[in-house]
Design an enzyme around this catalytic site. Structure first.
Site, PDB file in Angstrom:
ATOM      1  N   ASP A   1      32.508  47.361  48.298  1.00 37.08           N
ATOM      2  CA  ASP A   1      33.001  45.974  48.342  1.00 37.08           C
ATOM      3  C   ASP A   1      31.903  45.060  48.882  1.00 37.08           C
ATOM      4  OD1 ASP A   1      34.486  43.660  48.597  1.00 37.08           O
ATOM      5  OD2 ASP A   1      36.258  44.676  49.385  1.00 37.08           O
TER       6      ASP A   1
ATOM      7  N   HIS B   1      39.400  42.488  38.341  1.00 34.35           N
ATOM      8  CA  HIS B   1      39.129  41.620  39.493  1.00 34.35           C
ATOM      9  C   HIS B   1      37.751  40.966  39.405  1.00 34.35           C
ATOM     10  CE1 HIS B   1      39.202  40.148  43.591  1.00 34.35           C
ATOM     11  NE2 HIS B   1      38.067  40.789  43.844  1.00 34.35           N
TER      12      HIS B   1
HETATM   13  C1  HEM Z   1      42.166  42.973  49.082  1.00 32.36           C
HETATM   14  C2  HEM Z   1      41.611  42.087  48.279  1.00 32.36           C
HETATM   15  C3  HEM Z   1      40.289  42.303  47.587  1.00 32.36           C
HETATM   16  C4  HEM Z   1      39.639  43.455  47.330  1.00 32.36           C
HETATM   17  C5  HEM Z   1      40.057  44.875  47.655  1.00 32.36           C
HETATM   18  C6  HEM Z   1      38.431  43.098  46.638  1.00 32.36           C
HETATM   19  C7  HEM Z   1      37.500  44.000  46.181  1.00 32.36           C
HETATM   20  C8  HEM Z   1      36.420  43.678  45.374  1.00 32.36           C
HETATM   21  C9  HEM Z   1      35.560  44.622  44.717  1.00 32.36           C
HETATM   22  C10 HEM Z   1      35.663  46.136  44.840  1.00 32.36           C
HETATM   23  C11 HEM Z   1      34.650  43.936  44.019  1.00 32.36           C
HETATM   24  C12 HEM Z   1      33.549  44.509  43.120  1.00 32.36           C
HETATM   25  C13 HEM Z   1      32.313  44.828  43.880  1.00 32.36           C
HETATM   26  C14 HEM Z   1      31.684  43.635  44.527  1.00 32.36           C
HETATM   27  O1  HEM Z   1      30.998  42.839  43.888  1.00 32.36           O
HETATM   28  O2  HEM Z   1      31.926  43.461  45.710  1.00 32.36           O
HETATM   29  C15 HEM Z   1      34.914  42.535  44.231  1.00 32.36           C
HETATM   30  C16 HEM Z   1      34.190  41.510  43.700  1.00 32.36           C
HETATM   31  C17 HEM Z   1      34.389  40.199  44.015  1.00 32.36           C
HETATM   32  N1  HEM Z   1      35.436  39.675  44.725  1.00 32.36           N
HETATM   33 FE1  HEM Z   1      36.924  40.701  45.565  1.00 32.36          FE
HETATM   34  N2  HEM Z   1      38.371  41.744  46.530  1.00 32.36           N
HETATM   35  C18 HEM Z   1      39.483  41.219  47.106  1.00 32.36           C
HETATM   36  C19 HEM Z   1      39.814  39.886  47.207  1.00 32.36           C
HETATM   37  C20 HEM Z   1      38.984  38.855  46.832  1.00 32.36           C
HETATM   38  C21 HEM Z   1      39.251  37.465  47.062  1.00 32.36           C
HETATM   39  C22 HEM Z   1      40.482  36.904  47.750  1.00 32.36           C
HETATM   40  C23 HEM Z   1      38.184  36.782  46.555  1.00 32.36           C
HETATM   41  C24 HEM Z   1      37.917  35.293  46.555  1.00 32.36           C
HETATM   42  C25 HEM Z   1      38.803  34.359  46.408  1.00 32.36           C
HETATM   43  C26 HEM Z   1      37.270  37.743  46.008  1.00 32.36           C
HETATM   44  C27 HEM Z   1      36.059  37.429  45.449  1.00 32.36           C
HETATM   45  C28 HEM Z   1      35.240  38.334  44.834  1.00 32.36           C
HETATM   46  C29 HEM Z   1      33.993  37.962  44.186  1.00 32.36           C
HETATM   47  C30 HEM Z   1      33.371  36.572  44.115  1.00 32.36           C
HETATM   48  C31 HEM Z   1      33.459  39.143  43.654  1.00 32.36           C
HETATM   49  C32 HEM Z   1      32.151  39.283  42.871  1.00 32.36           C
HETATM   50  C33 HEM Z   1      32.433  39.231  41.379  1.00 32.36           C
HETATM   51  C34 HEM Z   1      31.152  39.400  40.573  1.00 32.36           C
HETATM   52  O3  HEM Z   1      30.335  38.471  40.597  1.00 32.36           O
HETATM   53  O4  HEM Z   1      30.990  40.443  39.940  1.00 32.36           O
HETATM   54  N3  HEM Z   1      37.794  38.991  46.195  1.00 32.36           N
HETATM   55  N4  HEM Z   1      36.005  42.409  45.042  1.00 32.36           N
END
Ligand code: HEM
Length: 400
Positions: free
Chosen positions: A219, A309
């Site tokens: 993450d 996501h």
């Molecule tokens: C429990 C809730 C969440 C989990 C488990 C989660 C998990 C992850 C995972 C595993 C990734 C892919 C790996 C990475 O780039 O980090 C990701 C990407 C991302 N997440 Fe989350 N996330 C959560 C909530 C959120 C929220 C609330 C936001 C913003 C409003 C967010 C914004 C992002 C962004 C900006 C990326 C990068 C996307 C990219 O450019 O590829 N996430 N998240």
């Protein structure tokens, strides 16, 4: 056994040693023999500078292993002069603690001597601006933070006039620092909530390895790095008092980890858009490469689900970029025996209005992860710029 007694020998020492160890110890020639007991190399003494253009704890990477977030509410009648006194105390305590020194009123040199990259980061909610008679300087997004369709927010985890983020690789240090910061703030403010989080223990992975959340995913893989515009993403460029500061959005997101456990690995990867092992995009490449939402397979079908996501969260303009600096939380099994864990989603950005808000609106509309995640807490604060020596945190706002 100290290294000295091991080298000098002696009945007790030799009796306790295996033959091999003893041979190695005796094999040291005189030049190699230490003159004093060697000091163990640990992470405990490592420090992060407090004074600077920006506050520490934002681009302090890798994120320390432990964090406590505390929200304070100012007491009735606290005015600008008292808010300044509180912030002066907070600044003094923070600068001492981060350098490995005890706060003035504490006698615990030993507890203070293990900062382990301690950082304290301070953010202001609308209540601080209002108490100081500076309401017009509060960013609109901090005062009027919108709600989202999927919100299930609880007051117990939401809001606050001042938010402290205390991070260190040593949990005892987080505890010690937090208790003194809060103790000295208590004449001016009361605690609204406190939340504790963790990432991987330092030393269990190479420094800089992306943390795994409680769902087992890497993450933070797509986070901006110093090479890919980290500073532009997190630091506010003004105009105004927030120049050099940032905005923190902290969301407490409960995760139904048992339902996730029972969901197949392939489905989980499709839900994220990345692999579970390396965290690499399903569209190919290595962990820190960007996903390609337009990529199709040999049948012309998209490789990534439109609801994945990462597809929904990926920044659609430079202004949407943010640094996710999240921490896992785990309150242990509840009375029903089910896990009570999730993510303390902490994101720093130059302007939450153009970053967190549009991204979260997209996620609330459609995001495969919504099957398992529920936002139960929320706070947004303005993070003042760093503090030059001799000044106090937030001086540019309160003396401006
Ligand atoms: C429990 C809730 C969440 C989990 C488990 C989660 C998990 C992850 C995972 C595993 C990734 C892919 C790996 C990475 O780039 O980090 C990701 C990407 C991302 N997440 Fe989350 N996330 C959560 C909530 C959120 C929220 C609330 C936001 C913003 C409003 C967010 C914004 C992002 C962004 C900006 C990326 C990068 C996307 C990219 O450019 O590829 N996430 N998240």
């Amino acid at each position: 056994l100290s290294r000295r007694s091991l080298l000098v020998g002696g009945a007790a020492g030799t009796a306790a040693l295996g033959a091999g160890t003893w041979a190695i110890a005796r094999g040291l020639d005189s030049a190699q023999q230490p003159t004093a007991d060697p000091v163990p190399q640990t992470y405990a003494e490592q420090t992060v500078p407090f004074h600077g253009t920006h506050q520490p704890g934002v681009t302090t990477l890798p994120a320390q292993a432990h964090a406590t977030f505390v929200a304070l509410d100012l007491r009735d009648g606290v005015d600008r002069a008292q808010a300044v006194r509180m912030l002066r105390l907070l600044t003094d305590n923070t600068s001492r603690l981060m350098a490995g020194h005890r706060p003035l009123a504490s006698e615990d040199v030993e507890l203070a001597a293990r900062p382990a990259r301690l950082t304290v980061t301070v953010g202001f909610g609308a209540g601080l601006f209002d108490a100081a008679g500076l309401g017009r300087h509060c960013p609109v997004v901090v005062r009027h933070f919108p709600s989202f369709a999927t919100d299930r927010l609880q007051p117990a985890w939401s809001g606050g006039d001042v938010v402290l983020q205390v991070c260190s690789d040593e949990p005892t240090t987080v505890s010690f620092a937090t208790r003194w910061l809060v103790r000295d703030a208590r004449p001016f403010a009361k605690v609204r909530w406190a939340q504790r989080g963790f990432t991987q223990a330092r030393g269990t992975e190479q420094d800089g390895t992306t943390m795994r959340n409680v769902m087992g995913m890497r993450d933070g893989s797509a986070n901006p790095s110093p090479q890919t515009g980290l500073d532009d993403a997190v630091w506010n460029t003004g105009p105004g008092w927030l120049t050099g500061g940032s905005m923190l959005v902290l969301r407490r997101i409960a995760i139904d980890v048992e339902a996730w456990d029972d969901f197949g690995r392939e489905g989980r990867q499709l839900a994220i858009g990345r692999t579970l092992d390396a965290g690499a995009p399903l569209t190919g490449g290595a962990e820190h490469d960007a996903i390609d939402p337009t990529k199709t397979d040999q049948h012309g079908l998209p490789v990534l689900q439109p609801s994945a996501h990462a597809v929904r969260a990926q920044a659609r303009s430079p202004a949407e970029r943010m640094l996710r600096r999240g921490y896992n939380y785990d309150d242990g099994p509840g009375p029903d025996g089910r896990p009570q864990s999730g993510l303390l989603f902490a994101a720093y950005q130059a302007d939450a209005e153009t970053a967190f808000i549009p991204v979260q609106h997209r996620l609330a509309t459609l995001d495969a992860l919504n099957l398992w995640t529920t936002h139960i807490g929320s706070v947004a604060v303005a993070v003042p710029p760093g503090c030059p020596p001799g000044e106090y945190l937030g001086q540019g706002l309160l003396d401006g």
